[in-house]
Design a protein around this motif. Structure first.
Motif, PDB file in Angstrom:
ATOM      1  N   PHE A 151      58.460  32.289   6.408  1.00  0.00           N
ATOM      2  CA  PHE A 151      59.878  32.224   6.061  1.00  0.00           C
ATOM      3  C   PHE A 151      60.146  33.093   4.835  1.00  0.00           C
ATOM      4  CE2 PHE A 151      59.121  28.338   8.357  1.00  0.00           C
ATOM      5  CZ  PHE A 151      60.286  28.120   9.076  1.00  0.00           C
ATOM      6  N   PRO A 152      61.236  33.852   4.828  1.00  0.00           N
ATOM      7  CA  PRO A 152      61.610  34.554   3.589  1.00  0.00           C
ATOM      8  C   PRO A 152      62.044  33.555   2.532  1.00  0.00           C
ATOM      9  CG  PRO A 152      63.337  34.785   5.228  1.00  0.00           C
ATOM     10  CD  PRO A 152      62.177  34.103   5.916  1.00  0.00           C
ATOM     11  N   ARG A 153      61.598  33.785   1.304  1.00  0.00           N
ATOM     12  CA  ARG A 153      61.916  32.850   0.220  1.00  0.00           C
ATOM     13  C   ARG A 153      63.262  33.226  -0.373  1.00  0.00           C
ATOM     14  NH1 ARG A 153      57.485  31.814  -4.179  1.00  0.00           N
ATOM     15  NH2 ARG A 153      59.033  30.198  -4.619  1.00  0.00           N
ATOM     16  N   ARG A 154      64.344  32.637   0.152  1.00  0.00           N
ATOM     17  CA  ARG A 154      65.691  32.874  -0.360  1.00  0.00           C
ATOM     18  C   ARG A 154      66.120  31.704  -1.226  1.00  0.00           C
ATOM     19  NH1 ARG A 154      67.533  33.722   5.038  1.00  0.00           N
ATOM     20  NH2 ARG A 154      67.242  35.862   5.710  1.00  0.00           N
ATOM     21  N   THR A 155      66.900  32.027  -2.236  1.00  0.00           N
ATOM     22  CA  THR A 155      67.526  30.977  -3.033  1.00  0.00           C
ATOM     23  C   THR A 155      68.888  30.655  -2.436  1.00  0.00           C
ATOM     24  OG1 THR A 155      68.581  32.572  -4.511  1.00  0.00           O
ATOM     25  CG2 THR A 155      66.346  31.843  -5.080  1.00  0.00           C
ATOM     26  N   VAL A 156      69.522  29.637  -2.972  1.00  0.00           N
ATOM     27  CA  VAL A 156      70.853  29.274  -2.495  1.00  0.00           C
ATOM     28  C   VAL A 156      71.838  30.405  -2.757  1.00  0.00           C
ATOM     29  CG1 VAL A 156      72.746  27.644  -2.761  1.00  0.00           C
ATOM     30  CG2 VAL A 156      70.384  26.822  -2.773  1.00  0.00           C
TER      31      VAL A 156
END
Length: 418
Positions: free
Chosen positions: A391-396
């Motif tokens: 999974f790509p580590r995205r923030t909110v």
């Protein structure tokens, strides 16, 4: 200016005509101003002739015209005044004539501009009319057709190529949906047929006893459970295809532990050895869908294993991605057949009556696609499968910046299967 007509051809004609008329009007106005600025009382006189006339008059003791007692300069001034007045009248007449002729030219320019604007508008809109006709002819049965616009690589060509790409994605998605519906109908028809056969045999058996009815009822109950699992998987798959409506930050580690806890009775019944190496792996996504993905990976590893086999699950952060990987032992799978496991109801080396609908990895694929995750799957040398989802580590904040509606083309975006 708001134009009442909604036809693009009329709007373009009026626009081109107005531009041409405006350009002509500006040109005529500039010409008029230049003529107007030219001095109206300027008189050009040949100096040699003026000097000769004055000298002749002086030698005769006369001033221009032979009038006694009047100096030549006075007579010369009167002549120049009359010439200046005449030049002013001629200049005014020329300006009036210029205005009249400019008005006539502007009227002719208006007609010519309307004709030229119409021709240019039709020429510009001709490719759009061709594309519109082709798109109107395309239906669900003729999605193989394309616009295939020929010409220079301009904006219209780029638009036509974009429409062709969209039609191609629609064709692929429609073909995938049709195939999935057919496979789902086949998967549901088999238990229904078996259920009907059991009921018929029980009802037509004149020697049936309570034990016979009990055995048939237990088999029917198991078939009902199998149908429920199929329907639940189909609903989960449909939900994952709708895209992500809700996102929040979560961790893959507790989801993996929960999935192992739920699958423990089944794994103990088969005598499987389960090993877990879970580390924090934060992601941003739909909690229900991500939990379903991890559960499907674990369920698939437990269900398609051999007695006394192994199941290994790992969560970690690797190369900027939150990774969950599940490996299991089991029947050998040909490497070239691995990708078929991610297609709806495709069974590779499995029996059709194993009680599993064959949708686990399909659901994993759909959920991973909705989260822009990458799937890597490989066949193990000693049998079984190893599946990894990154999974790509995205923030909110990243999610808010990239938030948008998922469309049908997302089905064919191409999640990598290695």
């Amino acid at each position: 200016m708001h134009l009442p007509s909604r036809r693009a051809g009329v709007r373009l004609t009026l626009l081109y005509g107005a531009l041409l008329v405006a350009s002509g009007a500006v040109l005529l106005a500039l010409t008029y101003l230049l003529v107007l600025r030219f001095p109206a009382d300027r008189v050009l006189v040949d100096g040699a002739e003026a000097g000769m006339g004055a000298g002749a008059d002086a030698s005769n003791g006369r001033s221009g015209g032979g009038v006694p007692g009047v100096r030549p300069a006075a007579r010369s001034g009167d002549v120049f005044a009359r010439l200046q007045e005449q030049a002013s009248r001629q200049h005014a007449d020329q300006l009036r004539e210029l205005l009249v002729q400019s008005g006539v030219a502007l009227a002719v320019m208006l007609v010519v501009s309307a004709v030229l604007g119409r021709l240019v508008a039709r020429r510009v809109l001709r490719p759009l009319r061709t594309m519109t006709g082709t798109v109107q002819r395309i239906s669900a049965h003729t999605l193989h057709e394309r616009l295939a616009l020929q010409g220079p690589a301009d904006e219209l060509k780029e638009f036509a190529d974009t429409v062709d790409g969209l039609i191609g994605r629609l064709e692929g998605a429609l073909h995938s949906r049709r195939r999935f519906v057919a496979d789902a109908a086949h998967a549901l028809r088999a238990p229904l047929t078996l259920e009907h056969t059991l009921l018929r045999e029980t009802l037509t058996d004149r020697d049936a006893t309570a034990e016979t009815f009990r055995a048939s009822s237990e088999r029917l109950l198991e078939i009902s459970r199998r149908q429920a699992r199929i329907l639940e998987s189909l609903l989960a798959l449909a939900g994952s295809h709708r895209g992500l409506v809700h996102r929040e930050e979560l961790d893959l580690a507790p989801l993996a532990e929960w999935a192992l806890h739920i699958a423990r009775p089944e794994s103990e019944r088969h005598g499987l050895r389960v090993s877990a190496a879970v580390a924090p792996a934060p992601v941003t996504g739909d909690p229900a869908l991500v939990q379903r993905l991890v559960s499907c990976l674990v369920d698939n590893a437990v269900a398609h294993n051999r007695p006394g086999g192994r199941v290994e699950i790992t969560t970690a952060v690797r190369d900027g991605h939150a990774v969950v990987s599940v490996a299991n032992t089991g029947d050998p799978v040909a490497p070239e057949q691995v990708h078929r496991l991610f297609q709806p109801l495709r069974r590779v080396g499995r029996t059709a009556d194993d009680g599993h609908p064959g949708l686990g990895l399909v659901i994993v694929h759909a959920i991973a696609l909705a989260h822009d995750a990458v799937i890597s799957a490989r066949a193990r040398a000693d049998g079984g499968l190893a599946v990894e989802v990154a999974f790509p580590r995205r923030t909110v904040r990243d999610r808010d910046l990239r938030k948008g509606a998922d469309d049908i083309g997302q089905l064919d975006k191409g999640t990598a299967l290695h």
